[in-house]
Write a protein that holds these residues in place. Structure first.
Motif, PDB file in Angstrom:
ATOM      1  N   LEU A   1      33.188  44.497  -6.276  1.00 27.67           N
ATOM      2  CA  LEU A   1      32.493  44.293  -7.548  1.00 27.67           C
ATOM      3  C   LEU A   1      31.066  44.705  -7.227  1.00 27.67           C
ATOM      4  O   LEU A   1      30.647  44.697  -7.670  1.00 27.67           O
ATOM      5  CB  LEU A   1      32.387  42.259  -7.574  1.00 27.67           C
ATOM      6  CG  LEU A   1      31.344  42.293  -9.049  1.00 27.67           C
ATOM      7  CD1 LEU A   1      32.144  43.032  -9.837  1.00 27.67           C
ATOM      8  CD2 LEU A   1      32.371  40.479  -8.941  1.00 27.67           C
ATOM      9  N   GLN A   2      30.943  43.993  -5.622  1.00 30.38           N
ATOM     10  CA  GLN A   2      29.120  44.787  -5.371  1.00 30.38           C
ATOM     11  C   GLN A   2      29.229  46.213  -5.512  1.00 30.38           C
ATOM     12  O   GLN A   2      27.697  46.563  -6.144  1.00 30.38           O
ATOM     13  CB  GLN A   2      28.723  43.669  -4.061  1.00 30.38           C
ATOM     14  CG  GLN A   2      28.463  42.527  -3.849  1.00 30.38           C
ATOM     15  CD  GLN A   2      28.479  41.917  -2.622  1.00 30.38           C
ATOM     16  OE1 GLN A   2      28.704  42.697  -1.121  1.00 30.38           O
ATOM     17  NE2 GLN A   2      28.093  40.894  -1.972  1.00 30.38           N
ATOM     18  N   ILE A   3      29.819  46.709  -5.299  1.00 28.15           N
ATOM     19  CA  ILE A   3      29.272  48.012  -5.436  1.00 28.15           C
ATOM     20  C   ILE A   3      29.135  48.470  -6.530  1.00 28.15           C
ATOM     21  O   ILE A   3      28.664  48.963  -7.068  1.00 28.15           O
ATOM     22  CB  ILE A   3      30.639  48.677  -4.315  1.00 28.15           C
ATOM     23  CG1 ILE A   3      31.056  49.046  -2.863  1.00 28.15           C
ATOM     24  CG2 ILE A   3      30.940  50.920  -5.324  1.00 28.15           C
ATOM     25  CD1 ILE A   3      31.675  49.864  -2.048  1.00 28.15           C
ATOM     26  N   THR A   4      30.659  48.235  -7.553  1.00 33.68           N
ATOM     27  CA  THR A   4      30.577  48.247  -9.327  1.00 33.68           C
ATOM     28  C   THR A   4      29.295  47.808  -9.510  1.00 33.68           C
ATOM     29  O   THR A   4      28.571  48.575 -10.820  1.00 33.68           O
ATOM     30  CB  THR A   4      31.545  47.738  -9.641  1.00 33.68           C
ATOM     31  OG1 THR A   4      32.480  48.117  -8.350  1.00 33.68           O
ATOM     32  CG2 THR A   4      31.647  47.758 -11.511  1.00 33.68           C
TER      33      THR A   4
ATOM     34  N   ALA B   1      32.242  45.954 -17.289  1.00 33.95           N
ATOM     35  CA  ALA B   1      33.396  44.256 -17.642  1.00 33.95           C
ATOM     36  C   ALA B   1      34.852  44.979 -17.351  1.00 33.95           C
ATOM     37  O   ALA B   1      35.094  43.961 -16.937  1.00 33.95           O
ATOM     38  CB  ALA B   1      32.797  43.981 -19.071  1.00 33.95           C
ATOM     39  N   ILE B   2      34.832  45.688 -17.456  1.00 26.77           N
ATOM     40  CA  ILE B   2      36.141  46.499 -16.476  1.00 26.77           C
ATOM     41  C   ILE B   2      36.936  45.544 -15.094  1.00 26.77           C
ATOM     42  O   ILE B   2      37.625  45.247 -15.279  1.00 26.77           O
ATOM     43  CB  ILE B   2      36.764  47.836 -17.225  1.00 26.77           C
ATOM     44  CG1 ILE B   2      36.265  47.875 -18.605  1.00 26.77           C
ATOM     45  CG2 ILE B   2      37.759  47.710 -16.244  1.00 26.77           C
ATOM     46  CD1 ILE B   2      36.830  49.635 -18.494  1.00 26.77           C
ATOM     47  N   VAL B   3      36.152  46.443 -14.723  1.00 26.31           N
ATOM     48  CA  VAL B   3      36.500  45.934 -12.975  1.00 26.31           C
ATOM     49  C   VAL B   3      36.389  43.925 -13.353  1.00 26.31           C
ATOM     50  O   VAL B   3      37.262  43.569 -12.398  1.00 26.31           O
ATOM     51  CB  VAL B   3      35.523  45.828 -12.036  1.00 26.31           C
ATOM     52  CG1 VAL B   3      35.056  45.720 -10.506  1.00 26.31           C
ATOM     53  CG2 VAL B   3      35.147  47.847 -12.378  1.00 26.31           C
TER      54      VAL B   3
ATOM     55  N   ARG C   1      45.638  43.798  -9.537  1.00 25.67           N
ATOM     56  CA  ARG C   1      44.607  43.395 -10.222  1.00 25.67           C
ATOM     57  C   ARG C   1      43.279  43.789  -9.356  1.00 25.67           C
ATOM     58  O   ARG C   1      42.591  45.272 -10.081  1.00 25.67           O
ATOM     59  CB  ARG C   1      44.016  41.849 -10.621  1.00 25.67           C
ATOM     60  CG  ARG C   1      44.968  41.268 -11.412  1.00 25.67           C
ATOM     61  CD  ARG C   1      44.689  40.010 -12.309  1.00 25.67           C
ATOM     62  NE  ARG C   1      43.348  40.007 -12.779  1.00 25.67           N
ATOM     63  CZ  ARG C   1      43.612  40.203 -13.811  1.00 25.67           C
ATOM     64  NH1 ARG C   1      44.765  40.150 -14.327  1.00 25.67           N
ATOM     65  NH2 ARG C   1      42.954  39.611 -14.853  1.00 25.67           N
ATOM     66  N   LEU C   2      43.203  43.869  -8.057  1.00 29.15           N
ATOM     67  CA  LEU C   2      42.007  44.415  -7.503  1.00 29.15           C
ATOM     68  C   LEU C   2      42.343  46.167  -7.170  1.00 29.15           C
ATOM     69  O   LEU C   2      41.804  47.229  -6.988  1.00 29.15           O
ATOM     70  CB  LEU C   2      42.602  44.051  -5.885  1.00 29.15           C
ATOM     71  CG  LEU C   2      41.900  45.081  -4.448  1.00 29.15           C
ATOM     72  CD1 LEU C   2      40.317  44.768  -4.827  1.00 29.15           C
ATOM     73  CD2 LEU C   2      41.822  43.729  -3.254  1.00 29.15           C
ATOM     74  N   LEU C   3      43.997  46.543  -6.858  1.00 31.70           N
ATOM     75  CA  LEU C   3      44.327  47.723  -7.182  1.00 31.70           C
ATOM     76  C   LEU C   3      44.102  48.629  -8.202  1.00 31.70           C
ATOM     77  O   LEU C   3      43.627  49.611  -8.451  1.00 31.70           O
ATOM     78  CB  LEU C   3      45.807  48.074  -7.014  1.00 31.70           C
ATOM     79  CG  LEU C   3      46.739  49.567  -6.577  1.00 31.70           C
ATOM     80  CD1 LEU C   3      46.121  49.764  -5.823  1.00 31.70           C
ATOM     81  CD2 LEU C   3      47.869  49.378  -6.662  1.00 31.70           C
ATOM     82  N   ALA C   4      44.395  47.728  -9.547  1.00 33.35           N
ATOM     83  CA  ALA C   4      43.973  47.759 -10.950  1.00 33.35           C
ATOM     84  C   ALA C   4      42.438  48.391 -11.021  1.00 33.35           C
ATOM     85  O   ALA C   4      41.806  49.687 -12.366  1.00 33.35           O
ATOM     86  CB  ALA C   4      44.055  47.340 -12.143  1.00 33.35           C
ATOM     87  N   ALA C   5      41.102  47.107 -10.441  1.00 38.08           N
ATOM     88  CA  ALA C   5      40.129  47.316 -10.729  1.00 38.08           C
ATOM     89  C   ALA C   5      39.947  48.738  -9.794  1.00 38.08           C
ATOM     90  O   ALA C   5      38.673  49.893 -10.014  1.00 38.08           O
ATOM     91  CB  ALA C   5      38.972  46.621  -9.970  1.00 38.08           C
ATOM     92  N   TYR C   6      40.403  49.593  -8.862  1.00 37.12           N
ATOM     93  CA  TYR C   6      39.355  50.094  -8.163  1.00 37.12           C
ATOM     94  C   TYR C   6      40.161  51.481  -8.555  1.00 37.12           C
ATOM     95  O   TYR C   6      39.137  52.567  -8.853  1.00 37.12           O
ATOM     96  CB  TYR C   6      40.164  50.352  -6.505  1.00 37.12           C
ATOM     97  CG  TYR C   6      40.096  51.359  -5.757  1.00 37.12           C
ATOM     98  CD1 TYR C   6      39.314  52.373  -5.694  1.00 37.12           C
ATOM     99  CD2 TYR C   6      41.594  52.638  -5.635  1.00 37.12           C
ATOM    100  CE1 TYR C   6      39.105  52.986  -4.388  1.00 37.12           C
ATOM    101  CE2 TYR C   6      41.204  53.549  -5.119  1.00 37.12           C
ATOM    102  CZ  TYR C   6      39.873  53.955  -4.541  1.00 37.12           C
ATOM    103  OH  TYR C   6      40.175  54.883  -3.779  1.00 37.12           O
ATOM    104  N   LYS C   7      41.113  51.402  -8.918  1.00 34.36           N
ATOM    105  CA  LYS C   7      41.846  52.503  -9.687  1.00 34.36           C
ATOM    106  C   LYS C   7      41.243  53.356 -10.695  1.00 34.36           C
ATOM    107  O   LYS C   7      41.255  54.354 -11.328  1.00 34.36           O
ATOM    108  CB  LYS C   7      43.397  52.725 -10.327  1.00 34.36           C
ATOM    109  CG  LYS C   7      44.150  52.702  -8.850  1.00 34.36           C
ATOM    110  CD  LYS C   7      45.397  53.049  -9.435  1.00 34.36           C
ATOM    111  CE  LYS C   7      47.184  53.039  -8.330  1.00 34.36           C
ATOM    112  NZ  LYS C   7      47.572  53.066  -8.962  1.00 34.36           N
TER     113      LYS C   7
END
Length: 243
Positions: free
Chosen positions: A126-129, A107-109, A173-179
């Motif tokens: 997202l697919q990996i997550t 949900a965070i991602v 936002r992409l960077l935040a999801a990865y981190k």
């Protein structure tokens, strides 16, 4: 007469004999944000019993620390704890194996990338997550590393702010999801070490097993004064262990 009876009534205290426990720890809130009415609950998934609760105004690390100390003082031996991923909560459980809820991590991602991202890098991440609940730690970490190498230069892109002349990430936002995934990685596969104990990888034992029913009950009694709502919650949680 009814109000007087309710005000005089005292719900039973939760009394559980100390034992080894795996705690699912989470909180839920009722009413509007301005009401500041929430309840923090520790539930043992080994015996399916609620072992401690605390009424709170906001969800803080200190609230979790205080309830954790209370549980230890009662003689419980905490084998592990499952959390929802709120930042900093792991600090409340030093030297205790921690598992972060997979549903909350996904949900965070999604919150950063949305359910239907357009960027190729976001779609791939997202697919990996989404594979998180059904993948081994090594495979997940390998997929995350491959993704990072592939999109490293894309993540490092910066944009000049015309107002202050400063550079900032082009894809924050992409960077935040990865981190989020990278920082939480040490806590995403703890449950794999406790297969014999059926260590859960989500907080659903509280979210669906306790909070969902409790919120339905509260909706039926929306007109109650705050002090009576608290009594209703205490009564529900006390009776939960009698099921």
């Amino acid at each position: 007469w009814i109000k007087k009876y309710l005000d005089e009534y005292l719900p039973e205290e939760i009394k559980i004999s100390p034992s080894k426990v795996i705690i699912v720890a989470d909180s839920t809130f009722f009413g509007k944000r301005k009401d500041k009415m929430g309840t923090l609950v520790f539930k043992d998934v080994i015996n399916n019993k609620i072992i401690a609760t605390k009424h709170i105004q906001s969800e803080t690390v200190d609230d979790y620390k205080q309830l954790f100390e209370f549980v230890k003082e009662k003689g419980f031996e905490v084998i592990g704890v499952i959390l929802d991923g709120k930042r900093g909560l792991n600090k409340a459980f030093k030297d205790i194996p921690i598992q972060l809820c997979h549903f909350h991590q996904i949900a965070i991602v999604k919150r950063y990338l949305t359910n239907n991202p357009r960027l190729e890098a976001s779609i791939d991440l997202l697919q990996i997550t989404k594979k998180l609940p059904n993948i081994k730690k090594e495979s997940f970490e390998k997929a995350l590393n491959i993704w990072y190498v592939k999109y490293k230069s894309f993540l490092e892109e910066q944009t000049l702010n015309s107002n202050n002349g400063k550079l900032s990430p082009t894809h924050p936002r992409l960077l935040a999801a990865y981190k989020s995934l990278r920082n939480n990685l040490p806590y995403l596969f703890t449950y794999k070490r406790f297969r014999k104990l059926d260590f859960p990888n989500t907080t659903n034992a509280l979210d669906g097993g306790v909070f969902a029913h409790m919120k339905k009950l509260m909706k039926l009694h929306q007109g109650l004064a705050k002090k009576r709502k608290i009594k209703l919650i205490d009564e529900y949680l006390s009776n939960y262990n009698k099921k």
